[in-house]
Enzyme design. Sequence first.
Site, short mmCIF file in Angstrom:
data_model
loop_
_atom_site.label_atom_id
_atom_site.label_comp_id
_atom_site.label_asym_id
_atom_site.label_seq_id
_atom_site.Cartn_x
_atom_site.Cartn_y
_atom_site.Cartn_z
CD GLU A 14 7.60 -43.47 -26.96
OE1 GLU A 14 6.96 -44.51 -26.92
OE2 GLU A 14 7.74 -42.66 -26.04
CB CYS A 61 0.45 -41.04 -25.35
SG CYS A 61 1.61 -39.90 -26.13
CB CYS A 64 -0.81 -36.95 -25.14
SG CYS A 64 0.00 -36.92 -26.75
CG HIS A 68 -4.73 -39.95 -23.24
ND1 HIS A 68 -5.78 -40.30 -24.05
CD2 HIS A 68 -3.65 -39.85 -24.06
CE1 HIS A 68 -5.35 -40.42 -25.31
NE2 HIS A 68 -4.06 -40.14 -25.34
NE ARG A 478 0.97 -34.45 -31.06
CZ ARG A 478 1.46 -34.04 -29.88
NH1 ARG A 478 0.67 -33.92 -28.84
NH2 ARG A 478 2.73 -33.75 -29.75
CB SER A 501 -2.57 -38.89 -34.06
OG SER A 501 -1.86 -37.75 -33.62
CB CYS A 545 1.69 -37.52 -30.97
SG CYS A 545 2.28 -38.33 -29.48
CB CYS A 548 -1.89 -42.41 -27.48
SG CYS A 548 -2.28 -40.92 -28.38
#
Lengths: 566, 179
Positions: A14, A61, A64, A68, A478, A501, A545, A548
């Site tokens: 996504e 997200c 993830c 978060h 990440r 990201s 990713c 988010c």
Amino acid sequence: MSTHITVDPITRIEGHLRIDVEVDGGVVKKAWSSGQMFRGIERILQGRDPREAWVFTQRFCGVCTTVHAITSVRAVENALHLEIPKNAQYIRNLIIAAHAMHDHIVHFYQLSALDWVDVVSALKADPAKTAALAASISDWPGNSQKQFEAVKDRLARFVAGGQLGIFTNGYWGHPAMKLAPEVNLLAVSHYLQALDYQRKVNQVVAILGGKTPNIQNLAVGGVANAINLDNEATLNMAKLYQVKDLLDSVKQFIEQVYFVDVCAIGAMYADWLKYGGGVTNYLSVPDLPLDGKGATFDFPGGTIFGGDLAKVTPIASFTDPYFQKNVSESIAHSWYEGDWQRHPYEEDTVPQYTKYDAEKKYSWIKSPRFDGHVMQVGPLAQVLVGFATGHEPTKRWAVKTLETAGKVAGVSLTPAVLHSTLGRHAARMIRTAVISELADQHWNLLAENIGKGDTTIFNEPVFPKGEQQGFGFHEAPRGTLSHWVVIEDGKIKNYQAVVPSTWNAGPRDSKDQPGPYEASLVGNPIADPERPLEVLRTVHSFDPCIACAIHTLDVEGNEIAKVRAL
Amino acid sequence: MPRTYVLGLGNTLMGDDGFGPAVVHEFEDTYEFDEGVEVVDLGTPGLDLTPWFADTPHIIIVDTVKAALPPGSMRLYEKDDVMKHAPLARVSPHDPGVKETLATLDFADRAPETVTVIGAVPGLVRMSLELTQPVQMAVPAAVNAIRTTLERFGHKVHLKADKASEEVVMSDFAQALSA
């Protein structure tokens, strides 16, 4: 004459990322990274109870989730100067470790190995030779000739049936694909085996977090896992040992399969240790706290500038002002109102879409900066900081990786080769191996602490009148993730998430400094502009990713990357 | 391991995209079912769907779908529809995950025997905790479709004695907080 190539979208999962490159003489000269969906989901938190912020942030997200959630409770605890019980810290750490191992295994086998492995070429492999090769580098029991024969047969039936299924969009037979058929067969077999370990490590999160992917056991002030070793409904001996068995099994896969595959594939693409370096300023935060307040950690954090491993400025604690003061975001080239560079506490996100203009505004992603510098985040940043500061397990695994890959390639490799596309894959594997060892250690810490009779899991948060500011960070799969919260009279006034990201995929800033994706693509060779496999290799090495980093407004769902060469 | 997973897909923070989670929570609040069924609000897991799909005989997905129909319209799809690139069968925006997961597991010979997609066409997908009215009105029909699909696979499903719950999305958050 130069060719302009657009790849849109570039993520296999996504999110919606567009990459443009200008190619001249078969080499990338310039690159642009653009997030194609609006981000600003933090606004949903304004006016809410800070104690429930994590329930919302873990929905930012779908991939993830836990990261978060954990960063959010850390931010609120930071604002309240709230220490949490040791048990809570260790349980969180085990969830962090399990999630990271899961994420890294999925990334390598499902999301990026196919950039390097030519599945169709595996049909030409000799299973006996594959088994001999495997036996020469690993003791893994899943490497028998019979198993390789079965995988080859299955693949042959798939190809004969005219359907390549999951592999349909691969760049098979591309001139940049260089592995021997036997190595391709080995990789395809491990790709299938990885599915089991993905599930096993996910079970660890489910046991400790109550549910997965959206965990339910967090609380500002600790966790909600009642501990009673003799009670079936709580975290007990049986569950703890189930967690240990799962962790041990995944550790074996990481050490005997993932490690070996990265070394073998890496060695055969040694060229890619020269490409993809880009930004060599690195940022990583410390993680896996060893105490209740985040003053000592198992993983070190810090900054490196210009690739100079002799100079690391440490980030030492959850309250370190060096981190707190130096993070800002620029919107010079992002589709937001105005042109500012602000600290996260001061940000305000007002979207203003104009057309895609590479000279002006071209992305929904903002450009985070550290003391004004572009920084690369991710496993590579973490491994380099660990290596440079003498973190024992990181150093041991990094040396082992360089030696093993160097032996297969017949060259001597130094840590400098890690500033590259393949270096990011190597670092991700090194980090996974280190985390699997540390997970064991934190399991022991938890078991010992409970064994001493300590079953505390929660310290009640108290919200004073007036305004408090807090930040929480986490070294996520990440890279560096931070949440920034402003609380007023017990309600959230402002909330910002500066996600990994965004650090890596952000556009140029007001000084026209390109972001890490953009810088890393410059100098990459492009064999065939119609099939820019090399662009995918470098961008995928960051594990993008951006579900988010930006969010789902576009209901397009077209998974096939569109490539336009003009 | 359960014989059937009922999986709600979608982002509860993004308005009608939260249809799938809203429906599976409503289903759990309304019905009791046998131990062979597990209901999970999966959010937007992308390829992390694999552990749920692998070796599970029956998968029921509740999701938003893209179709040239008014918001709140319901569509039912089977595995073959999902794997075909038919315009009506484009399950979005989680399509990449569902389709790629099935293809991976087909190759691994571990794919589910059946996949049923219970879908509704979204109205507004934007930051909000609420479904728009036409999509909210599709929730009971989708809950019912889960029940009939489970019964088709031989599962036992009964209405709970004290069936309740109006504010589905919020009750999820409240549940999580009180867990």
